[in-house]
Design a protein around this motif. Structure first.
Motif, mmCIF file in Angstrom:
data_model
loop_
_atom_site.group_PDB
_atom_site.id
_atom_site.type_symbol
_atom_site.label_atom_id
_atom_site.label_comp_id
_atom_site.label_asym_id
_atom_site.label_seq_id
_atom_site.Cartn_x
_atom_site.Cartn_y
_atom_site.Cartn_z
ATOM 1 N N THR A 118 0.986 -7.965 9.690
ATOM 2 C CA THR A 118 0.583 -8.678 8.660
ATOM 3 C C THR A 118 -0.982 -8.026 8.009
ATOM 4 O O THR A 118 -1.810 -7.797 8.958
ATOM 5 C CB THR A 118 0.361 -10.218 8.644
ATOM 6 O OG1 THR A 118 1.538 -10.895 8.882
ATOM 7 C CG2 THR A 118 -0.251 -10.859 7.422
ATOM 8 N N PHE A 119 -0.848 -7.729 6.677
ATOM 9 C CA PHE A 119 -2.228 -6.929 6.371
ATOM 10 C C PHE A 119 -2.646 -7.869 5.052
ATOM 11 O O PHE A 119 -1.931 -8.080 4.169
ATOM 12 C CB PHE A 119 -2.120 -5.705 6.076
ATOM 13 C CG PHE A 119 -3.078 -5.034 5.362
ATOM 14 C CD1 PHE A 119 -4.259 -4.809 5.755
ATOM 15 C CD2 PHE A 119 -2.929 -4.555 3.836
ATOM 16 C CE1 PHE A 119 -5.391 -4.122 5.197
ATOM 17 C CE2 PHE A 119 -3.870 -3.921 3.257
ATOM 18 C CZ PHE A 119 -5.318 -3.706 3.844
ATOM 19 N N GLU A 120 -3.998 -8.108 5.317
ATOM 20 C CA GLU A 120 -4.475 -8.891 4.266
ATOM 21 C C GLU A 120 -5.638 -8.129 3.540
ATOM 22 O O GLU A 120 -6.601 -7.985 4.300
ATOM 23 C CB GLU A 120 -5.015 -10.343 4.611
ATOM 24 C CG GLU A 120 -4.217 -11.565 4.736
ATOM 25 C CD GLU A 120 -4.512 -12.765 5.087
ATOM 26 O OE1 GLU A 120 -5.931 -12.916 4.839
ATOM 27 O OE2 GLU A 120 -4.173 -13.661 5.713
ATOM 28 N N ASP A 121 -5.556 -7.737 2.256
ATOM 29 C CA ASP A 121 -6.421 -6.827 1.535
ATOM 30 C C ASP A 121 -7.435 -7.836 0.774
ATOM 31 O O ASP A 121 -6.906 -8.427 -0.247
ATOM 32 C CB ASP A 121 -5.817 -5.921 0.553
ATOM 33 C CG ASP A 121 -6.718 -5.103 -0.326
ATOM 34 O OD1 ASP A 121 -7.932 -5.292 -0.315
ATOM 35 O OD2 ASP A 121 -6.247 -4.608 -1.328
ATOM 36 N N HIS A 122 -8.633 -7.770 1.231
ATOM 37 C CA HIS A 122 -9.695 -8.802 0.552
ATOM 38 C C HIS A 122 -10.643 -7.991 -0.349
ATOM 39 O O HIS A 122 -11.810 -8.474 -0.302
ATOM 40 C CB HIS A 122 -10.345 -9.619 1.715
ATOM 41 C CG HIS A 122 -9.479 -10.521 2.451
ATOM 42 N ND1 HIS A 122 -9.442 -12.083 2.067
ATOM 43 C CD2 HIS A 122 -8.681 -10.513 3.424
ATOM 44 C CE1 HIS A 122 -8.709 -12.662 3.045
ATOM 45 N NE2 HIS A 122 -8.202 -11.709 3.918
ATOM 46 N N GLY A 123 -10.264 -6.834 -0.733
ATOM 47 C CA GLY A 123 -11.083 -6.123 -1.421
ATOM 48 C C GLY A 123 -11.985 -5.127 -0.694
ATOM 49 O O GLY A 123 -11.514 -3.742 -0.388
ATOM 50 N N THR A 124 -12.911 -5.372 -0.039
ATOM 51 C CA THR A 124 -13.812 -4.613 0.871
ATOM 52 C C THR A 124 -13.802 -5.107 2.263
ATOM 53 O O THR A 124 -14.429 -4.374 3.027
ATOM 54 C CB THR A 124 -15.319 -4.574 0.364
ATOM 55 O OG1 THR A 124 -15.975 -6.162 0.544
ATOM 56 C CG2 THR A 124 -15.730 -4.050 -0.923
ATOM 57 N N GLY A 125 -12.842 -6.105 2.509
ATOM 58 C CA GLY A 125 -12.715 -6.541 3.962
ATOM 59 C C GLY A 125 -11.260 -6.646 4.044
ATOM 60 O O GLY A 125 -10.524 -6.539 3.281
ATOM 61 N N TYR A 126 -10.776 -6.841 5.371
ATOM 62 C CA TYR A 126 -9.276 -6.914 5.689
ATOM 63 C C TYR A 126 -9.062 -7.732 6.861
ATOM 64 O O TYR A 126 -10.046 -8.123 7.532
ATOM 65 C CB TYR A 126 -8.634 -5.487 6.039
ATOM 66 C CG TYR A 126 -9.125 -5.203 7.331
ATOM 67 C CD1 TYR A 126 -8.360 -5.315 8.495
ATOM 68 C CD2 TYR A 126 -10.299 -4.166 7.499
ATOM 69 C CE1 TYR A 126 -8.570 -5.045 9.721
ATOM 70 C CE2 TYR A 126 -10.582 -3.811 8.783
ATOM 71 C CZ TYR A 126 -9.906 -4.264 9.946
ATOM 72 O OH TYR A 126 -10.301 -3.775 11.157
ATOM 73 N N MET A 127 -7.916 -8.238 6.966
ATOM 74 C CA MET A 127 -7.441 -8.979 8.257
ATOM 75 C C MET A 127 -6.028 -8.236 8.331
ATOM 76 O O MET A 127 -5.451 -7.889 7.720
ATOM 77 C CB MET A 127 -6.973 -10.455 8.033
ATOM 78 C CG MET A 127 -7.037 -11.347 9.206
ATOM 79 S SD MET A 127 -5.357 -11.142 10.111
ATOM 80 C CE MET A 127 -4.172 -11.736 8.638
ATOM 81 N N LEU A 128 -6.003 -7.788 9.909
ATOM 82 C CA LEU A 128 -4.682 -7.149 10.264
ATOM 83 C C LEU A 128 -4.213 -7.704 11.540
ATOM 84 O O LEU A 128 -4.996 -7.923 12.701
ATOM 85 C CB LEU A 128 -4.985 -5.476 10.563
ATOM 86 C CG LEU A 128 -3.852 -4.821 11.215
ATOM 87 C CD1 LEU A 128 -2.593 -4.712 9.897
ATOM 88 C CD2 LEU A 128 -4.390 -3.402 11.504
ATOM 89 N N GLN A 129 -3.007 -8.324 11.691
ATOM 90 C CA GLN A 129 -2.518 -8.838 12.654
ATOM 91 C C GLN A 129 -1.229 -8.076 13.117
ATOM 92 O O GLN A 129 -0.220 -7.670 12.486
ATOM 93 C CB GLN A 129 -1.854 -10.260 12.444
ATOM 94 C CG GLN A 129 -1.604 -10.877 13.683
ATOM 95 C CD GLN A 129 -1.556 -12.345 13.384
ATOM 96 O OE1 GLN A 129 -1.867 -12.968 12.473
ATOM 97 N NE2 GLN A 129 -1.273 -13.063 14.790
#
Length: 131
Positions: free
Chosen positions: A37-48
């Motif tokens: 799972t990848f979340e694109d938060h603009g200049t940040g991210y979360m990757l699981q």
């Protein structure tokens, strides 16, 4: 006075909304069956990847291989190149390709598809450890 006539005051809460970044969620499964799972938060991210969760900063570059307009996401771009993860969005598609970590890309990139209506996690600062 004529110059002022064209100016309008922003409605209450507008400044906050202008600085709020939306988030996009993408999901896929690698050939070993590990969910990504990848979340694109603009200049940040979360990757699981499976049970491993990472958060941090990302940067984007334009162009990948022969696709001059592709968007290349580089996760933890300030860190050592061997630890950077690369994900690409090719021109004309909403899907992403998870290319892997470091200099050696995966032989078969993992396709990450957008998840419409998915809720994003709260993104902690890059300096804050993942739970």
């Amino acid at each position: 006075m004529a110059l002022l006539a064209g100016l309008a005051l922003a409605p209450p809460g507008f400044a906050q909304a202008a600085h709020h970044q939306s988030c996009q969620v993408f999901k896929g499964t690698d050939k070993a069956g590990l969910a990504i799972t990848f979340e694109d938060h603009g200049t940040g991210y979360m990757l699981q990847r499976g049970k491993t969760l990472t958060r941090g900063e990302l940067n984007t570059e334009r162009g990948w291989k022969n696709d001059e307009d592709a968007t290349l996401f580089i996760l933890d771009w300030r860190g050592p190149e061997s630890l950077q993860v690369r994900i690409v969005r090719q021109t004309g598609t909403r899907n992403l390709r998870y290319l892997g970590q470091g200099q050696q890309p995966l032989r078969r990139p993992v396709i990450l598809r957008p998840v419409p209506g998915a809720r994003c996690t709260l993104l902690a600062s890059a300096a804050e450890p993942a739970p």
